[in-house]
Write a protein that holds these residues in place. Structure first.
Motif, PDB file in Angstrom:
ATOM      1  N   VAL A 163       0.759  -1.196   0.083  1.00 20.76           N
ATOM      2  CA  VAL A 163       0.157   0.017   0.044  1.00 20.76           C
ATOM      3  C   VAL A 163       0.665   1.211   0.108  1.00 20.76           C
ATOM      4  CG1 VAL A 163      -1.955   1.458   1.098  1.00 20.76           C
ATOM      5  CG2 VAL A 163      -1.913  -1.273   1.311  1.00 20.76           C
ATOM      6  N   LEU A 164       1.997   1.065   0.821  1.00 18.27           N
ATOM      7  CA  LEU A 164       2.881   2.273   0.760  1.00 18.27           C
ATOM      8  C   LEU A 164       3.446   2.483  -0.814  1.00 18.27           C
ATOM      9  CD1 LEU A 164       5.041   1.589   3.950  1.00 18.27           C
ATOM     10  CD2 LEU A 164       3.600   3.681   3.482  1.00 18.27           C
ATOM     11  N   ASN A 165       3.568   1.705  -1.396  1.00 13.34           N
ATOM     12  CA  ASN A 165       4.006   1.667  -2.769  1.00 13.34           C
ATOM     13  C   ASN A 165       3.032   2.288  -3.593  1.00 13.34           C
ATOM     14  OD1 ASN A 165       6.155   0.994  -4.976  1.00 13.34           O
ATOM     15  ND2 ASN A 165       4.340  -0.059  -5.788  1.00 13.34           N
ATOM     16  N   SER A 166       1.844   1.920  -3.389  1.00 16.81           N
ATOM     17  CA  SER A 166       0.735   2.484  -4.246  1.00 16.81           C
ATOM     18  C   SER A 166       0.535   3.990  -3.853  1.00 16.81           C
ATOM     19  CB  SER A 166      -0.625   1.695  -3.967  1.00 16.81           C
ATOM     20  OG  SER A 166      -0.613   0.648  -4.469  1.00 16.81           O
ATOM     21  N   VAL A 167       0.456   4.425  -2.652  1.00 13.85           N
ATOM     22  CA  VAL A 167       0.541   5.772  -2.160  1.00 13.85           C
ATOM     23  C   VAL A 167       1.567   6.656  -2.846  1.00 13.85           C
ATOM     24  CG1 VAL A 167       0.927   7.371  -0.188  1.00 13.85           C
ATOM     25  CG2 VAL A 167      -0.625   5.210   0.072  1.00 13.85           C
ATOM     26  N   ALA A 168       2.663   6.177  -2.801  1.00 14.12           N
ATOM     27  CA  ALA A 168       3.905   6.816  -3.470  1.00 14.12           C
ATOM     28  C   ALA A 168       3.654   6.817  -4.979  1.00 14.12           C
ATOM     29  CB  ALA A 168       5.267   5.811  -3.106  1.00 14.12           C
ATOM     30  N   ILE A 169       3.287   5.898  -5.617  1.00 14.66           N
ATOM     31  CA  ILE A 169       2.974   6.010  -7.200  1.00 14.66           C
ATOM     32  C   ILE A 169       2.134   7.257  -7.306  1.00 14.66           C
ATOM     33  CG2 ILE A 169       1.518   5.101  -9.181  1.00 14.66           C
ATOM     34  CD1 ILE A 169       2.722   2.176  -8.109  1.00 14.66           C
ATOM     35  N   CYS A 170       0.951   7.423  -6.426  1.00 16.20           N
ATOM     36  CA  CYS A 170       0.009   8.564  -6.494  1.00 16.20           C
ATOM     37  C   CYS A 170       0.926   9.751  -6.424  1.00 16.20           C
ATOM     38  CB  CYS A 170      -1.132   8.262  -5.664  1.00 16.20           C
ATOM     39  SG  CYS A 170      -2.038   7.004  -5.867  1.00 16.20           S
ATOM     40  N   LEU A 171       1.551   9.853  -5.339  1.00 14.50           N
ATOM     41  CA  LEU A 171       2.179  11.042  -5.104  1.00 14.50           C
ATOM     42  C   LEU A 171       3.296  11.437  -6.385  1.00 14.50           C
ATOM     43  CD1 LEU A 171       3.134  10.531  -1.239  1.00 14.50           C
ATOM     44  CD2 LEU A 171       1.607  12.142  -2.262  1.00 14.50           C
ATOM     45  N   ARG A 172       3.751  10.180  -6.678  1.00 12.54           N
ATOM     46  CA  ARG A 172       5.024  10.573  -7.893  1.00 12.54           C
ATOM     47  C   ARG A 172       4.045  11.146  -9.159  1.00 12.54           C
ATOM     48  NH1 ARG A 172       6.639   5.350 -10.052  1.00 12.54           N
ATOM     49  NH2 ARG A 172       5.110   5.785 -11.676  1.00 12.54           N
ATOM     50  N   ARG A 173       2.901  10.594  -9.156  1.00 15.95           N
ATOM     51  CA  ARG A 173       2.166  11.121 -10.434  1.00 15.95           C
ATOM     52  C   ARG A 173       1.543  12.501 -10.370  1.00 15.95           C
ATOM     53  NH1 ARG A 173      -1.077   5.378 -12.056  1.00 15.95           N
ATOM     54  NH2 ARG A 173       0.688   4.508 -13.160  1.00 15.95           N
ATOM     55  N   GLN A 174       1.671  13.008  -9.112  1.00 19.61           N
ATOM     56  CA  GLN A 174       1.222  14.439  -8.734  1.00 19.61           C
ATOM     57  C   GLN A 174       2.439  15.635  -8.692  1.00 19.61           C
ATOM     58  OE1 GLN A 174      -0.886  14.114  -4.978  1.00 19.61           O
ATOM     59  NE2 GLN A 174      -2.933  14.084  -6.186  1.00 19.61           N
ATOM     60  N   GLY A 175       3.542  14.710  -9.137  1.00 25.84           N
ATOM     61  CA  GLY A 175       4.738  15.373  -9.148  1.00 25.84           C
ATOM     62  C   GLY A 175       5.361  15.868  -7.553  1.00 25.84           C
ATOM     63  N   LEU A 176       4.837  15.030  -6.559  1.00 24.56           N
ATOM     64  CA  LEU A 176       5.209  15.295  -5.262  1.00 24.56           C
ATOM     65  C   LEU A 176       6.344  14.351  -5.024  1.00 24.56           C
ATOM     66  CD1 LEU A 176       1.612  15.741  -3.775  1.00 24.56           C
ATOM     67  CD2 LEU A 176       3.247  17.648  -4.400  1.00 24.56           C
ATOM     68  N   TYR A 177       7.478  14.481  -5.585  1.00 25.22           N
ATOM     69  CA  TYR A 177       8.604  13.592  -5.588  1.00 25.22           C
ATOM     70  C   TYR A 177       9.216  13.190  -4.354  1.00 25.22           C
ATOM     71  CZ  TYR A 177       8.086  14.343 -10.708  1.00 25.22           C
ATOM     72  OH  TYR A 177       7.476  14.632 -11.708  1.00 25.22           O
ATOM     73  N   ASP A 178       9.449  14.250  -3.527  1.00 22.92           N
ATOM     74  CA  ASP A 178      10.216  14.196  -2.131  1.00 22.92           C
ATOM     75  C   ASP A 178       9.232  13.018  -1.186  1.00 22.92           C
ATOM     76  OD1 ASP A 178      12.338  15.578  -2.811  1.00 22.92           O
ATOM     77  OD2 ASP A 178      11.564  17.382  -2.042  1.00 22.92           O
ATOM     78  N   ARG A 179       7.974  13.607  -1.326  1.00 24.00           N
ATOM     79  CA  ARG A 179       6.926  12.730  -0.591  1.00 24.00           C
ATOM     80  C   ARG A 179       6.769  11.310  -1.138  1.00 24.00           C
ATOM     81  NH1 ARG A 179       1.549  16.063  -0.309  1.00 24.00           N
ATOM     82  NH2 ARG A 179       1.010  13.900   0.822  1.00 24.00           N
ATOM     83  N   ALA A 180       6.672  11.241  -2.273  1.00 26.36           N
ATOM     84  CA  ALA A 180       6.714   9.959  -3.043  1.00 26.36           C
ATOM     85  C   ALA A 180       8.143   9.129  -2.379  1.00 26.36           C
ATOM     86  CB  ALA A 180       6.760  10.096  -4.517  1.00 26.36           C
ATOM     87  N   MET A 181       9.149   9.596  -2.418  1.00 28.22           N
ATOM     88  CA  MET A 181      10.332   9.114  -2.252  1.00 28.22           C
ATOM     89  C   MET A 181      10.210   8.581  -0.769  1.00 28.22           C
ATOM     90  SD  MET A 181      13.243   7.776  -3.434  1.00 28.22           S
ATOM     91  CE  MET A 181      13.645   8.435  -4.835  1.00 28.22           C
ATOM     92  N   LYS A 182      10.090   9.222   0.035  1.00 29.22           N
ATOM     93  CA  LYS A 182       9.885   8.853   1.384  1.00 29.22           C
ATOM     94  C   LYS A 182       8.911   7.656   1.608  1.00 29.22           C
ATOM     95  CE  LYS A 182      10.816  13.189   3.811  1.00 29.22           C
ATOM     96  NZ  LYS A 182      10.320  14.476   4.052  1.00 29.22           N
ATOM     97  N   LYS A 183       7.638   7.665   0.971  1.00 28.26           N
ATOM     98  CA  LYS A 183       6.970   6.524   1.024  1.00 28.26           C
ATOM     99  C   LYS A 183       7.609   5.301   0.453  1.00 28.26           C
ATOM    100  CE  LYS A 183       3.544   8.557   3.004  1.00 28.26           C
ATOM    101  NZ  LYS A 183       3.428   8.312   4.611  1.00 28.26           N
ATOM    102  N   TYR A 184       8.193   5.416  -0.612  1.00 26.74           N
ATOM    103  CA  TYR A 184       9.014   4.409  -1.514  1.00 26.74           C
ATOM    104  C   TYR A 184      10.113   3.779  -0.349  1.00 26.74           C
ATOM    105  CZ  TYR A 184       6.914   4.980  -6.245  1.00 26.74           C
ATOM    106  OH  TYR A 184       6.284   5.297  -7.272  1.00 26.74           O
ATOM    107  N   GLU A 185      10.734   4.793   0.303  1.00 20.32           N
ATOM    108  CA  GLU A 185      12.003   4.339   1.145  1.00 20.32           C
ATOM    109  C   GLU A 185      11.342   3.449   2.087  1.00 20.32           C
ATOM    110  OE1 GLU A 185      13.696   8.013   2.054  1.00 20.32           O
ATOM    111  OE2 GLU A 185      14.888   7.792   0.271  1.00 20.32           O
ATOM    112  N   GLU A 186      10.185   3.895   2.772  1.00 22.94           N
ATOM    113  CA  GLU A 186       9.571   3.084   3.999  1.00 22.94           C
ATOM    114  C   GLU A 186       9.024   1.828   3.353  1.00 22.94           C
ATOM    115  OE1 GLU A 186       5.924   3.585   7.043  1.00 22.94           O
ATOM    116  OE2 GLU A 186       6.357   5.481   5.691  1.00 22.94           O
TER     117      GLU A 186
END
Length: 128
Positions: free
Chosen positions: A61-84
């Motif tokens: 689910v964290l990966n799915s959240v990160a994908i959504c953040l990445r698609r919104q251009g919120l790269y730093d937030r996406a990276m934190k979710k991917y790292e988790e």
């Protein structure tokens, strides 16, 4: 189905989380990124209650959240979710697992979007 699962099982049940995950995936396919993100965040809250703070399901689910953040251009937030998610998968399965590689590839995509070409290449090579 989601409404029925909520009535039958209550809000904090694995079937509710799974239905939310399916709905979030549909929203993503339709390009409805905000709706997908909100749905996956609900799924994440339930998954953490049902499966604990570190599990394969929570990491997915964290990966799915990160994908959504990445698609919104919120790269730093996406990276934190991917790292988790990466840390969870790595601790659960070890470094040489397909889910670990999947998240590393997603992290490489974020780095690429941020024009961090050398870091993106190194991350992609680590995923191989």
């Amino acid at each position: 189905a989601l409404r029925i699962f909520r009535v039958v099982h209550g809000e904090s049940h694995g079937n509710v989380a799974a239905a939310l995950g399916n709905l979030g995936g549909i929203y993503q396919q339709q390009g409805k990124v905000e709706e997908a993100l909100a749905t996956h965040k609900q799924e994440l809250r339930i998954a953490r209650r049902v499966h604990g703070s570190e599990s394969k399901d929570v990491a997915l689910v964290l990966n799915s959240v990160a994908i959504c953040l990445r698609r919104q251009g919120l790269y730093d937030r996406a990276m934190k979710k991917y790292e988790e998610a990466h840390e969870m998968f790595r601790s659960l399965f070890g470094e040489d697992h397909e889910k670990v590689a999947m998240v590393l590839g997603n992290m490489a995509t974020v780095l690429d979007k941020q024009d961090k070409d050398a870091e993106a290449l190194a991350m992609e090579e680590k995923a191989l």
